[in-house]
Design a protein around this motif. Structure first.
Motif, PDB file in Angstrom:
ATOM      1  N   LYS A  88      45.713  26.142  51.824  1.00 47.40           N
ATOM      2  CA  LYS A  88      44.879  25.095  51.234  1.00 47.40           C
ATOM      3  C   LYS A  88      43.410  25.439  51.444  1.00 47.40           C
ATOM      4  O   LYS A  88      43.012  25.815  52.547  1.00 47.40           O
ATOM      5  CB  LYS A  88      45.188  23.751  51.902  1.00 47.40           C
ATOM      6  CG  LYS A  88      44.403  22.594  51.311  1.00 47.40           C
ATOM      7  CD  LYS A  88      44.823  21.267  51.889  1.00 47.40           C
ATOM      8  CE  LYS A  88      44.219  21.056  53.260  1.00 47.40           C
ATOM      9  NZ  LYS A  88      44.516  19.721  53.793  1.00 47.40           N
ATOM     10  N   PHE A  89      42.634  25.315  50.359  1.00 48.61           N
ATOM     11  CA  PHE A  89      41.182  25.491  50.443  1.00 48.61           C
ATOM     12  C   PHE A  89      40.543  24.106  50.322  1.00 48.61           C
ATOM     13  O   PHE A  89      40.815  23.377  49.375  1.00 48.61           O
ATOM     14  CB  PHE A  89      40.682  26.385  49.308  1.00 48.61           C
ATOM     15  CG  PHE A  89      41.153  27.807  49.429  1.00 48.61           C
ATOM     16  CD1 PHE A  89      40.414  28.738  50.158  1.00 48.61           C
ATOM     17  CD2 PHE A  89      42.340  28.213  48.834  1.00 48.61           C
ATOM     18  CE1 PHE A  89      40.859  30.050  50.285  1.00 48.61           C
ATOM     19  CE2 PHE A  89      42.782  29.527  48.951  1.00 48.61           C
ATOM     20  CZ  PHE A  89      42.036  30.448  49.683  1.00 48.61           C
ATOM     21  N   THR A  90      39.698  23.774  51.277  1.00 44.91           N
ATOM     22  CA  THR A  90      39.011  22.487  51.254  1.00 44.91           C
ATOM     23  C   THR A  90      37.505  22.743  51.109  1.00 44.91           C
ATOM     24  O   THR A  90      36.949  23.559  51.838  1.00 44.91           O
ATOM     25  CB  THR A  90      39.265  21.721  52.570  1.00 44.91           C
ATOM     26  OG1 THR A  90      40.673  21.553  52.710  1.00 44.91           O
ATOM     27  CG2 THR A  90      38.592  20.350  52.563  1.00 44.91           C
ATOM     28  N   PHE A  91      36.913  22.058  50.140  1.00 44.71           N
ATOM     29  CA  PHE A  91      35.461  22.185  49.940  1.00 44.71           C
ATOM     30  C   PHE A  91      34.807  20.844  50.274  1.00 44.71           C
ATOM     31  O   PHE A  91      35.314  19.786  49.879  1.00 44.71           O
ATOM     32  CB  PHE A  91      35.146  22.563  48.487  1.00 44.71           C
ATOM     33  CG  PHE A  91      35.623  23.952  48.125  1.00 44.71           C
ATOM     34  CD1 PHE A  91      34.811  25.056  48.346  1.00 44.71           C
ATOM     35  CD2 PHE A  91      36.887  24.139  47.579  1.00 44.71           C
ATOM     36  CE1 PHE A  91      35.247  26.338  48.022  1.00 44.71           C
ATOM     37  CE2 PHE A  91      37.334  25.415  47.249  1.00 44.71           C
ATOM     38  CZ  PHE A  91      36.516  26.522  47.470  1.00 44.71           C
ATOM     39  N   ASP A  92      33.691  20.897  50.987  1.00 42.52           N
ATOM     40  CA  ASP A  92      32.941  19.687  51.292  1.00 42.52           C
ATOM     41  C   ASP A  92      31.497  19.847  50.853  1.00 42.52           C
ATOM     42  O   ASP A  92      30.862  20.887  51.118  1.00 42.52           O
ATOM     43  CB  ASP A  92      33.016  19.383  52.794  1.00 42.52           C
ATOM     44  CG  ASP A  92      34.379  18.786  53.152  1.00 42.52           C
ATOM     45  OD1 ASP A  92      34.666  17.661  52.674  1.00 42.52           O
ATOM     46  OD2 ASP A  92      35.163  19.460  53.839  1.00 42.52           O
ATOM     47  N   GLY A  93      30.990  18.814  50.149  1.00 40.95           N
ATOM     48  CA  GLY A  93      29.602  18.843  49.681  1.00 40.95           C
ATOM     49  C   GLY A  93      28.894  17.561  50.067  1.00 40.95           C
ATOM     50  O   GLY A  93      29.115  17.033  51.153  1.00 40.95           O
ATOM     51  N   ILE A  94      28.070  17.060  49.163  1.00 41.57           N
ATOM     52  CA  ILE A  94      27.309  15.824  49.436  1.00 41.57           C
ATOM     53  C   ILE A  94      27.475  14.882  48.240  1.00 41.57           C
ATOM     54  O   ILE A  94      27.244  15.287  47.092  1.00 41.57           O
ATOM     55  CB  ILE A  94      25.801  16.138  49.659  1.00 41.57           C
ATOM     56  CG1 ILE A  94      25.626  17.117  50.845  1.00 41.57           C
ATOM     57  CG2 ILE A  94      25.003  14.852  49.897  1.00 41.57           C
ATOM     58  CD1 ILE A  94      24.209  17.690  50.958  1.00 41.57           C
ATOM     59  N   ALA A  95      27.889  13.657  48.510  1.00 40.96           N
ATOM     60  CA  ALA A  95      28.062  12.676  47.438  1.00 40.96           C
ATOM     61  C   ALA A  95      26.696  12.171  46.970  1.00 40.96           C
ATOM     62  O   ALA A  95      25.746  12.119  47.753  1.00 40.96           O
ATOM     63  CB  ALA A  95      28.906  11.508  47.933  1.00 40.96           C
ATOM     64  N   SER A  96      26.669  11.805  45.707  1.00 36.23           N
ATOM     65  CA  SER A  96      25.401  11.292  45.172  1.00 36.23           C
ATOM     66  C   SER A  96      25.677  10.573  43.854  1.00 36.23           C
ATOM     67  O   SER A  96      26.741  10.756  43.260  1.00 36.23           O
ATOM     68  CB  SER A  96      24.451  12.478  44.948  1.00 36.23           C
ATOM     69  OG  SER A  96      23.224  12.010  44.464  1.00 36.23           O
ATOM     70  N   HIS A  97      24.722   9.777  43.380  1.00 38.13           N
ATOM     71  CA  HIS A  97      24.857   9.169  42.064  1.00 38.13           C
ATOM     72  C   HIS A  97      24.694  10.277  41.028  1.00 38.13           C
ATOM     73  O   HIS A  97      23.676  10.976  41.008  1.00 38.13           O
ATOM     74  CB  HIS A  97      23.784   8.086  41.867  1.00 38.13           C
ATOM     75  CG  HIS A  97      24.047   7.202  40.683  1.00 38.13           C
ATOM     76  ND1 HIS A  97      24.033   7.672  39.390  1.00 38.13           N
ATOM     77  CD2 HIS A  97      24.341   5.874  40.604  1.00 38.13           C
ATOM     78  CE1 HIS A  97      24.309   6.682  38.561  1.00 38.13           C
ATOM     79  NE2 HIS A  97      24.503   5.560  39.285  1.00 38.13           N
ATOM     80  N   ALA A  98      25.721  10.435  40.166  1.00 41.82           N
ATOM     81  CA  ALA A  98      25.738  11.593  39.264  1.00 41.82           C
ATOM     82  C   ALA A  98      24.631  11.540  38.215  1.00 41.82           C
ATOM     83  O   ALA A  98      24.235  12.578  37.684  1.00 41.82           O
ATOM     84  CB  ALA A  98      27.103  11.709  38.596  1.00 41.82           C
ATOM     85  N   ALA A  99      24.122  10.319  37.920  1.00 45.32           N
ATOM     86  CA  ALA A  99      23.031  10.204  36.946  1.00 45.32           C
ATOM     87  C   ALA A  99      21.707   9.934  37.664  1.00 45.32           C
ATOM     88  O   ALA A  99      20.688  10.538  37.345  1.00 45.32           O
ATOM     89  CB  ALA A  99      23.321   9.079  35.961  1.00 45.32           C
ATOM     90  N   GLY A 100      21.771   9.056  38.684  1.00 46.90           N
ATOM     91  CA  GLY A 100      20.549   8.617  39.354  1.00 46.90           C
ATOM     92  C   GLY A 100      19.914   9.693  40.222  1.00 46.90           C
ATOM     93  O   GLY A 100      18.688   9.838  40.262  1.00 46.90           O
ATOM     94  N   ALA A 101      20.749  10.457  40.946  1.00 43.07           N
ATOM     95  CA  ALA A 101      20.182  11.454  41.871  1.00 43.07           C
ATOM     96  C   ALA A 101      21.068  12.705  41.951  1.00 43.07           C
ATOM     97  O   ALA A 101      21.489  13.102  43.038  1.00 43.07           O
ATOM     98  CB  ALA A 101      20.019  10.827  43.255  1.00 43.07           C
TER      99      ALA A 101
END
Ligand SMILES: [Zn+2]
Ligand SMILES: [Zn+2]
Length: 479
Positions: free
Chosen positions: A189-202
């Protein structure tokens, strides 16, 4: 009593009990490493038959062995009993109808596999008892074949060491004993972690893990052209991060299953897949982690042992089917939209085989023994029998428990697991395996030849045991 009298009486007199045992396992389909009912039923039967039973083998709750006899040779007989998810189906029905929608089902015939092998062990025990010849038979109750690599975990703990050889069978739509290989594989299993954000706002503040999965899948797609022809790479996206497109997805997971013909080429290919995952993380400014689920070895073929088993399939005699059985096979076979071929195209290039295959192409039941294969059939699937075959010379036969054209892992396979054809062919497998084991006990030159072939094929390669930190994964749990 001579050999076949002993085998036939040992198995035929218990036929009804063996059918009932197989049916009882079919009735309670349990997934990898959760096979409590099946392990209990089979180990209790071994005990009742006078085998010395060991439970919790290799630290696995549903793994067990049953041993009888003393001295060499030591013959292992492998049994499986796990089921598959989503393949619930009414028994003997040629129409798709789940007993419980979405529930498990015995779509690979392992209810038959476990009991057919048990029948063989019972007959070998009877032979050892009656003739008093030296020799030991060990029944291996092997859990978690489906996606679990149970035998690899058992092999890591050394439970197949000391065997002179191992024999097994698998339900099929053909009767065959061919030297064959299977692919080594690794699931991870490959797990990727990023940063959540408003897809339009920011969006500039977001780092998308879902993008990383997409880029990894695209990268692997380009990799496929530059691998060996027989390598196979499959994947399933198991976590997309969420169902809201207006969120930059901060977490995503993808499972990869990488297959290749040899255990030794598996690790370099996995490394290339991992590099693509690293690249995807770099491109998306996310982090990547990696977790191995299971590793399965390829199967080391053994023509010597397959020949012994083939001769015993002939001697045992193929099952006799009634008019009703043929009618049943016809109804079942007609329910299959895309019938599996008698043999894969690559195999029927051989002229003798091509003729036989052509003659039976439209049959509803392949009630004949496939002619001897003059070469090794390179299988495209994987099985943890491979891990046993790296530890001792191993052979596996097929018997036709299903109508012509049935593919395993289908509702039709589940439907036929309790039928009259399944029952008869299960006992046929048990008899052929018992006959083979007895020949190996009586003629040390056969084991010598099988061992010589085994060493030649391994060519000095050393079995790579599973890493110590890897644990069996109970199916049904979140991966
Ligand atoms: Zn299967
Ligand atoms: Zn199977």
């Amino acid at each position: 009593m001579e050999k076949w009298e002993l085998i036939n009486s040992a198995i035929d007199e218990k036929a009804e009990a063996l059918y009932a045992l197989s049916d009882a396992i079919w009735d309670v389909p349990e997934l990898a490493f959760t096979e409590e009912n099946a392990a209990k039923l089979l180990s209790a039967k071994l005990e009742e038959e006078g085998f010395e039973v060991a439970r919790n083998v290799a630290g696995i709750e549903t793994a067990f062995t049953g041993t009888f006899g003393s001295g060499r040779p030591v013959i292992g007989i492998l049994g499986e009993f796990d089921a598959l998810s989503g393949l619930s189906q009414a028994a003997n029905s040629p129409v798709k109808e789940a007993l419980i929608p979405g529930a498990n089902g015995h779509g690979c015939g392992h209810n038959l596999l476990g009991v057919g092998s048990l029948a063989a062990a019972i007959a070998v025990k009877k032979y050892l008892e009656e003739t008093k010849v030296p020799g030991t038979v060990i029944y291996y109750g092997c859990p978690g074949e489906e996606g679990g690599a149970g035998k690899a975990f058992m092999a890591r703990e050394g439970v197949f060491e000391g065997l002179d050889c191992a024999l097994t069978w698998h339900p099929s739509h053909i009767n065959s004993s061919a030297p064959h290989s299977s692919l080594a594989n690794m699931q991870m299993k490959f797990t990727f972690d990023g940063i959540a954000s408003h897809a339009a706002g920011a969006p500039e503040n977001g780092r998308s893990a879902l993008d990383a999965v997409t880029l990894m899948n695209t990268g692997v797609q380009f990799l496929r052209e530059h691998t060996n022809m027989k390598d196979r790479i499959h994947y399933a996206v198991t976590d997309t991060g969420g169902v809201s497109p207006n969120v930059v997805q901060a977490h995503a997971e993808v499972i990869y299953l990488v297959r290749t013909p040899h255990l030794n080429t598996l690790f370099p290919l996995v490394e290339r897949v991992k590099n693509i995952a690293r690249g995807a993380a770099l491109m998306t400014d996310t982090t990547m982690s990696f977790e191995v689920h299971k590793i399965t070895a390829d199967t080391v073929p053994n023509a010597t042992l397959q020949k012994v088993l083939r001769r015993n399939m002939e001697q045992a005699g193929l099952p006799k089917f009634t008019e009703e059985d043929y009618a049943y096979a016809k109804a079942m076979s007609q329910s299959i939209q895309l019938r599996q071929k008698v043999l894969p195209t690559v195999v029927i290039l051989d002229e003798n085989l091509a003729e036989v295959v052509a003659a039976h192409q439209d049959d509803y039941l392949y009630d004949f023994l496939i002619p001897e294969f003059p070469y090794v059939v390179e299988g495209s699937g994987s099985t943890d029998v491979g891990d046993v075959s790296w530890n001792t010379p191993t052979a596996e036969i097929n018997t036709a428990t299903e109508c012509a054209g049935t593919s395993m892992h289908t509702w039709q396979a589940t439907a036929q697991g309790k039928g009259p054809i399944a029952h008869k062919s299960m006992l046929f497998a048990g008899k052929a395996l018992a006959g083979g084991a007895i020949d190996l006990i009586n003629d040390p030159s056969l084991i010598e030849a099988a061992t010589k072939e085994w060493k030649r094929r391994l060519n000095g390669a050393v079995y790579q045991k599973l890493p110590p930190e890897l644990k069996p994964r109970k199916a049904g749990k979140k991966q």
